[in-house]
Scaffold this motif. Sequence first.
Motif, PDB file in Angstrom:
ATOM      1  N   PRO A  50       0.793  -1.231   0.000  1.00  0.00           N
ATOM      2  CA  PRO A  50       0.000   0.000   0.000  1.00  0.00           C
ATOM      3  C   PRO A  50       0.829   1.287   0.000  1.00  0.00           C
ATOM      4  N   THR A 147       7.069  -5.963  10.393  1.00  0.00           N
ATOM      5  CA  THR A 147       6.177  -4.930  10.937  1.00  0.00           C
ATOM      6  C   THR A 147       5.324  -5.531  12.054  1.00  0.00           C
ATOM      7  N   GLY A 171      -4.777  -9.255   5.721  1.00  0.00           N
ATOM      8  CA  GLY A 171      -3.758  -8.762   4.803  1.00  0.00           C
ATOM      9  C   GLY A 171      -2.362  -9.232   5.195  1.00  0.00           C
ATOM     10  N   ALA A 172      -1.358  -8.650   4.539  1.00  0.00           N
ATOM     11  CA  ALA A 172       0.022  -9.104   4.753  1.00  0.00           C
ATOM     12  C   ALA A 172       0.469  -8.860   6.195  1.00  0.00           C
ATOM     13  N   VAL A 173       0.364  -7.620   6.663  1.00  0.00           N
ATOM     14  CA  VAL A 173       0.769  -7.309   8.039  1.00  0.00           C
ATOM     15  C   VAL A 173      -0.233  -7.907   9.018  1.00  0.00           C
ATOM     16  N   GLY A 193     -12.790  -6.268   5.586  1.00  0.00           N
ATOM     17  CA  GLY A 193     -13.675  -5.557   4.672  1.00  0.00           C
ATOM     18  C   GLY A 193     -14.810  -6.378   4.089  1.00  0.00           C
ATOM     19  N   LYS A 197     -13.548 -12.390   3.876  1.00  0.00           N
ATOM     20  CA  LYS A 197     -12.305 -12.206   4.631  1.00  0.00           C
ATOM     21  C   LYS A 197     -12.510 -12.560   6.105  1.00  0.00           C
ATOM     22  N   ARG A 213     -15.834  -4.365   8.815  1.00  0.00           N
ATOM     23  CA  ARG A 213     -15.805  -2.931   9.151  1.00  0.00           C
ATOM     24  C   ARG A 213     -16.947  -2.190   8.463  1.00  0.00           C
ATOM     25  N   ASN A 236      -4.588   0.575  10.600  1.00  0.00           N
ATOM     26  CA  ASN A 236      -4.048   1.094   9.337  1.00  0.00           C
ATOM     27  C   ASN A 236      -5.027   2.039   8.664  1.00  0.00           C
ATOM     28  N   THR A 258      -0.248   2.571  12.080  1.00  0.00           N
ATOM     29  CA  THR A 258       0.776   2.264  11.064  1.00  0.00           C
ATOM     30  C   THR A 258       0.583   3.024   9.761  1.00  0.00           C
ATOM     31  N   VAL A 261      -4.598   3.812   5.049  1.00  0.00           N
ATOM     32  CA  VAL A 261      -4.703   3.312   3.680  1.00  0.00           C
ATOM     33  C   VAL A 261      -5.769   4.082   2.897  1.00  0.00           C
ATOM     34  N   TYR A 264      -4.135   7.075   1.434  1.00  0.00           N
ATOM     35  CA  TYR A 264      -3.271   6.780   0.275  1.00  0.00           C
ATOM     36  C   TYR A 264      -4.092   6.814  -1.017  1.00  0.00           C
ATOM     37  N   PHE A 288       3.863   4.093  14.385  1.00  0.00           N
ATOM     38  CA  PHE A 288       4.824   3.005  14.203  1.00  0.00           C
ATOM     39  C   PHE A 288       5.369   3.026  12.775  1.00  0.00           C
ATOM     40  N   VAL A 290       8.158   0.806  10.474  1.00  0.00           N
ATOM     41  CA  VAL A 290       8.999  -0.391  10.488  1.00  0.00           C
ATOM     42  C   VAL A 290      10.476  -0.071  10.237  1.00  0.00           C
ATOM     43  N   MET A 334      -5.361  -2.018  -3.549  1.00  0.00           N
ATOM     44  CA  MET A 334      -5.770  -0.725  -3.014  1.00  0.00           C
ATOM     45  C   MET A 334      -7.291  -0.592  -2.896  1.00  0.00           C
TER      46      MET A 334
HETATM   47  N1  NAP Z   1       4.064   1.993   9.349  1.00  0.00           N
HETATM   48  C1  NAP Z   1       4.710   0.954   8.865  1.00  0.00           C
HETATM   49  O1  NAP Z   1       5.877   0.753   9.140  1.00  0.00           O
HETATM   50  C2  NAP Z   1       3.987   0.007   7.970  1.00  0.00           C
HETATM   51  C3  NAP Z   1       4.643  -1.119   7.439  1.00  0.00           C
HETATM   52  C4  NAP Z   1       3.914  -1.988   6.636  1.00  0.00           C
HETATM   53  C5  NAP Z   1       2.578  -1.721   6.345  1.00  0.00           C
HETATM   54  N2  NAP Z   1       2.000  -0.617   6.855  1.00  0.00           N
HETATM   55  C6  NAP Z   1       0.603  -0.313   6.612  1.00  0.00           C
HETATM   56  O2  NAP Z   1      -0.168  -1.393   7.083  1.00  0.00           O
HETATM   57  C7  NAP Z   1      -1.316  -1.536   6.291  1.00  0.00           C
HETATM   58  C8  NAP Z   1      -1.418  -2.961   5.793  1.00  0.00           C
HETATM   59  O3  NAP Z   1      -0.389  -3.181   4.849  1.00  0.00           O
HETATM   60  P1  NAP Z   1      -0.313  -4.561   4.078  1.00  0.00           P
HETATM   61  O4  NAP Z   1       0.886  -4.513   3.224  1.00  0.00           O
HETATM   62  O5  NAP Z   1      -0.460  -5.646   5.051  1.00  0.00           O
HETATM   63  O6  NAP Z   1      -1.580  -4.470   3.139  1.00  0.00           O
HETATM   64  P2  NAP Z   1      -2.846  -5.434   3.131  1.00  0.00           P
HETATM   65  O7  NAP Z   1      -3.411  -5.463   4.499  1.00  0.00           O
HETATM   66  O8  NAP Z   1      -2.473  -6.720   2.502  1.00  0.00           O
HETATM   67  O9  NAP Z   1      -3.828  -4.661   2.151  1.00  0.00           O
HETATM   68  C9  NAP Z   1      -4.417  -3.461   2.540  1.00  0.00           C
HETATM   69  C10 NAP Z   1      -5.762  -3.726   3.247  1.00  0.00           C
HETATM   70  O10 NAP Z   1      -6.220  -2.531   3.841  1.00  0.00           O
HETATM   71  C11 NAP Z   1      -7.594  -2.688   4.123  1.00  0.00           C
HETATM   72  N3  NAP Z   1      -8.324  -1.432   4.025  1.00  0.00           N
HETATM   73  C12 NAP Z   1      -8.786  -0.746   5.068  1.00  0.00           C
HETATM   74  N4  NAP Z   1      -9.400   0.341   4.704  1.00  0.00           N
HETATM   75  C13 NAP Z   1      -9.360   0.395   3.367  1.00  0.00           C
HETATM   76  C14 NAP Z   1      -9.836   1.312   2.424  1.00  0.00           C
HETATM   77  N5  NAP Z   1     -10.496   2.427   2.766  1.00  0.00           N
HETATM   78  N6  NAP Z   1      -9.602   1.035   1.139  1.00  0.00           N
HETATM   79  C15 NAP Z   1      -8.934  -0.070   0.770  1.00  0.00           C
HETATM   80  N7  NAP Z   1      -8.449  -0.991   1.653  1.00  0.00           N
HETATM   81  C16 NAP Z   1      -8.666  -0.749   2.942  1.00  0.00           C
HETATM   82  C17 NAP Z   1      -8.105  -3.770   3.171  1.00  0.00           C
HETATM   83  O11 NAP Z   1      -8.443  -4.879   3.987  1.00  0.00           O
HETATM   84  P3  NAP Z   1      -9.930  -5.023   4.552  1.00  0.00           P
HETATM   85  O12 NAP Z   1     -10.803  -4.751   3.366  1.00  0.00           O
HETATM   86  O13 NAP Z   1     -10.014  -6.419   5.021  1.00  0.00           O
HETATM   87  O14 NAP Z   1     -10.090  -4.002   5.624  1.00  0.00           O
HETATM   88  C18 NAP Z   1      -6.901  -4.113   2.326  1.00  0.00           C
HETATM   89  O15 NAP Z   1      -6.904  -5.461   1.951  1.00  0.00           O
HETATM   90  C19 NAP Z   1      -1.217  -0.498   5.177  1.00  0.00           C
HETATM   91  O16 NAP Z   1      -1.952   0.643   5.531  1.00  0.00           O
HETATM   92  C20 NAP Z   1       0.258  -0.181   5.144  1.00  0.00           C
HETATM   93  O17 NAP Z   1       0.542   1.079   4.640  1.00  0.00           O
HETATM   94  C21 NAP Z   1       2.674   0.259   7.640  1.00  0.00           C
END
Ligand code: NAP
Length: 347
Positions: A50, A147, A171-173, A193, A197, A213, A236, A258, A261, A264, A288, A290, A334
């Motif tokens: 993301p 993370t 999701g991944a994290v 979402g 899921k 949600r 997130n 974190t 999203v 973004y 936070f 990473v 996204m």
């Molecule tokens: N700060 C850090 O160091 C750090 C490091 C890694 C990742 N992150 C953040 O952690 C989050 C998860 O990352 P990931 O790589 O694991 O991605 P991910 O969870 O595999 O994919 C993103 C998920 O966000 C959810 N989401 C929530 N609100 C949304 C919206 N309004 N529109 C679209 N999707 C939405 C969706 O899941 P649902 O539909 O199931 O809600 C989507 O599948 C991201 O926001 C990322 O930027 C932060």
Amino acid sequence: VAAKANYSVVLRQRPEGVIAPDDLELTERPLPAPAGGQLLVRVQFLSLDPYMASAVQQRHPSGAVFPGDVMPAEVVGVVEQSRHPDFAEGDVVLTRGGWSTFCLADGDAPASGLQGILSAAAHRLPPPPPGIPASVYLGLLGMPGLTAYAIMIRTLRPQPGETVAVFAAAGAVGSAAGQLARLMGARTVGIVGSEAKAAHARDVLAYDAAVVRGGDDFPERLAVAAPRRLDAVVSNVCGSVFESVLWQLAHGGRVAFTGDVAQYNSREILPSPSLSPLLAARATMTGFVVYDHYDLLPRWREIACEWLVDGKLVLHEDLTEGLERAPEAFARLMRGETTGKTIVAVG
Ligand SMILES: NC(=O)c1ccc[n+]([C@@H]2O[C@H](COP(=O)([O-])OP(=O)(O)OC[C@H]3O[C@@H](n4cnc5c(N)ncnc54)[C@H](OP(=O)(O)O)[C@@H]3O)[C@@H](O)[C@H]2O)c1
């Protein structure tokens, strides 16, 4: 895409809202030639994350992406040509390359800190555990897994019997965070979402409960899923659902924030939630990142490999075949339509 040709995906235009495949473009480019000290890497797997959407909106610390730029990404690939004595043809490496069939990597050890993390240095990878693809180094054994681990052991520190809620739980994290919190003895509540899921979160990732949600009744459904309120939250997003979650915090609750999203996916600056629930709960919210926790990566890989082999951790990837299909895969990520770590198999 022909095997020996070199292709890249570039940003065509800055998206208005959620990125669409048309905002990106597949282009043919000259095969890069490694200078002394560099490697030519044939990309096998490309990580879609993301934060790339935030970079496209020119708001991410890893750097801005402008129209005409190759989309950045962490990749796993094979050294095709080495001009560095420490690397040989056939070595499997992790590097920050791009959405390309080939990329250049630096053979020298990276600088430390953020500069090192964001450099194009090549890191030789050990073989993954048996039966596990090397793409695992982009997900569970890479940045997203790290993370989750760092959030759990450094920021939230869940105690046995506490309740931990995880946004984007499938999701991944999130999938790693939820599994880790459970292994630390917590009750886990996934926030997701869709119903599909939610079923995946409960049945495959072993969350104790999963809540979809949104909707007016979200606070009530969350309260049923977390009858003893929430001691810790991995978030997130920053909108109204997040505010509802904050109102469910237990006294002394902890929140790891974190990113956002939804932000973004927007050029506009979105409204923030009320912080009153933090006051009421005497809670702590920590921003936070990473990048501050890469010292934990070797230890995390050791633990996670062991738990993968023992079956304590479940690995799930959303795998798309072909670089030309990466724009659609990214748009799906996204739009919240992927489950597990989003990966593109390039070659
Ligand atoms: N700060 C850090 O160091 C750090 C490091 C890694 C990742 N992150 C953040 O952690 C989050 C998860 O990352 P990931 O790589 O694991 O991605 P991910 O969870 O595999 O994919 C993103 C998920 O966000 C959810 N989401 C929530 N609100 C949304 C919206 N309004 N529109 C679209 N999707 C939405 C969706 O899941 P649902 O539909 O199931 O809600 C989507 O599948 C991201 O926001 C990322 O930027 C932060």
